[in-house]
Design an enzyme around this catalytic site. Structure first.
Site, PDB file in Angstrom:
ATOM      1  N   CYS A  65      76.480 -95.345  42.163  1.00 11.21           N
ATOM      2  CA  CYS A  65      75.876 -96.223  41.163  1.00 11.21           C
ATOM      3  C   CYS A  65      75.838 -95.517  39.808  1.00 11.21           C
ATOM      4  CB  CYS A  65      74.472 -96.655  41.577  1.00 11.21           C
ATOM      5  SG  CYS A  65      73.303 -95.298  41.710  1.00 11.21           S
ATOM      6  N   GLU A 109      62.278 -97.963  44.030  1.00 10.06           N
ATOM      7  CA  GLU A 109      63.468 -97.451  44.695  1.00 10.06           C
ATOM      8  C   GLU A 109      64.271 -98.553  45.381  1.00 10.06           C
ATOM      9  OE1 GLU A 109      66.384 -95.450  45.687  1.00 10.06           O
ATOM     10  OE2 GLU A 109      64.796 -94.083  45.022  1.00 10.06           O
ATOM     11  N   ASP A 120      67.293-108.711  45.111  1.00  9.21           N
ATOM     12  CA  ASP A 120      66.556-107.789  44.252  1.00  9.21           C
ATOM     13  C   ASP A 120      65.079-108.151  44.327  1.00  9.21           C
ATOM     14  OD1 ASP A 120      65.587-106.211  42.094  1.00  9.21           O
ATOM     15  OD2 ASP A 120      67.488-106.386  41.042  1.00  9.21           O
ATOM     16  N   ARG A 132      62.769-106.253  42.409  1.00  6.70           N
ATOM     17  CA  ARG A 132      62.086-105.532  41.328  1.00  6.70           C
ATOM     18  C   ARG A 132      61.244-106.467  40.461  1.00  6.70           C
ATOM     19  NH1 ARG A 132      67.071-102.405  38.826  1.00  6.70           N
ATOM     20  NH2 ARG A 132      68.073-104.305  39.560  1.00  6.70           N
TER      21      ARG A 132
END
Length: 400
Positions: free
Chosen positions: A242, A273, A313, A315
């Site tokens: 990444c 994370e 995702d 987040r």
């Protein structure tokens, strides 16, 4: 009354800390508690282990002598707007002073923010000096290549009504989900609707400031900023699957350069994370991507994550702008990020963004080309420079 002393209420959004009241998550005086959960986020479990192992006296209180911030932060107008800050305590760094009398009266009040000075030393910064992209000035950047920063550690403090509003759900729905998805760890979430503040067992944020912290609140001073979500494999160990460490170190270089030119640099590092899916899930996804028929590919990049985790995702950047509001930021001149989620969250929170800075192509590791291709194909970055005069009404579908 609690142990002869009244339970102190929290009036979220009050401008005066005495009126707002302290956040008391202590376990030493349980009857004084006015929040759900305990201090230190996930590290509270280690405190429990220390107590169980008889290495720590559970009644011990912190000695806060000489622990006040090295640099004053605020107060800023955003501190008294209950819609602007819902996930941290803006007074969290100054409790030893703001609540001195309460502490002397026997209340166990602890900071949730700490501000200190430090030097950070990265090989990429030294390489930038050697290549002539950066020049040591002795103030922002030392001759040995280390950068001088002010840094702050921030623990999460959630005002549940405000968090629920950010995510477009009712407070009851939020409380029920938090209760059930932690296995009933915090029954007060569903039994004590009168307690509106929660100290969640999650990681917090670290802020790194290059230049004068007071300039962050001055919209006329050029601000270079990166909001970075944790990636231990890349950030610490240099894994090349990444772009996380290359983008982070590039942002630090840009922050140093901006501060040396009379501006200020800011890196916000959040413990999320593996897109907040966790490292185990992330590594499982790595295996699935590499082993799929035809090998790792951009067209299946997000699909493999969703197959393992059920979502691409987690987040959710809705809470991210709070830390910038704490710092008084109203304008970012250069945002070192290609993430539309972060951009939308910032603009939706009323923070102007003048320019978005992409990672230079030469910094993308060979094994991370799939990541970049997949994100670009998904509309991850809309251009090198984006005027951001958008208002809250222009940002749709994010629950802001």
């Amino acid at each position: 009354m609690a142990g002869g002393r009244p339970v102190l209420p929290i009036r979220w959004g009050a401008a005066d800390p005495a009126e707002r009241g302290p956040v008391i998550g202590t376990t030493t005086s349980r009857t004084h508690r006015n929040v759900i959960g305990t201090h230190s986020g996930s590290y509270g479990i280690y405190r429990a282990l220390a107590v169980a192992a008889r290495a720590l006296d559970p009644q011990r209180r912190a000695d806060l002598t000489d622990t006040m911030p090295t640099d004053p932060i605020g107060p800023h107008p955003q501190w008294s707007d209950p819609a602007r800050i819902v996930s941290l305590d803006p007074f969290g760094a100054i409790v030893a002073d703001a609540f001195r009398d309460r502490i002397a009266a026997g209340y166990d009040i602890r900071p949730t923010i700490a501000v200190t000075k430090a030097h950070i030393d990265l090989p990429e910064v030294r390489e930038a000096i050697a290549a002539g992209r950066l020049v040591a000035d002795g103030r922002i950047l030392k001759n040995n290549g280390s950068a001088v920063v002010t840094k702050a550690a921030i623990e999460p403090v959630w005002y549940l009504p405000g968090v629920a509003k950010r995510f477009g759900c009712t407070e009851g729905e939020l409380r029920r989900a938090l209760f059930e998805e932690t296995g009933g760890m915090y029954p007060e979430l569903v039994t004590r609707s009168d307690i509106e503040v929660f100290l969640p067992p999650i990681g917090g944020q670290t802020v790194y400031i290059f230049g004068e912290p007071k300039h962050l609140a001055d919209a006329s001073v050029p601000l270079t900023c990166r909001v970075h979500d944790e990636c231990n494999g890349s950030d610490v160990f240099g894994s090349d699957i990444c772009t996380c460490r290359p983008y982070l170190t590039h942002a630090i270089e840009e922050c140093v350069r901006g501060a040396q030119a009379g501006g200020v640099g800011l890196v916000v590092y959040s413990r999320k994370e593996g897109r907040a899916l966790g490292e185990v899930t992330k590594f499982l996804v790595y295996n699935a991507r590499k082993r799929q028929l035809g090998g790792d590919s951009a067209d299946k990049y997000f699909l493999r994550t969703e197959c393992v985790a059920g979502v691409q995702d987690m987040r959710f950047q809705e809470l991210m702008p709070d830390v910038l509001h704490w710092l008084g930021v109203s304008r970012i001149h250069r945002l070192v990020s290609m993430s539309n989620m972060k951009f939308d969250a910032l603009v939706g929170a009323g923070i102007r963004v003048d320019e978005r800075v992409k990672i230079p192509d030469e910094l993308v590791p060979a094994d991370a080309q799939v990541e970049i291709q997949a994100k670009m194909a998904a509309g991850y970055f809309t251009g090198g420079t984006v005027a951001a005069e958008a208002t809250l009404a222009d940002v749709k579908g994010r629950g802001l």
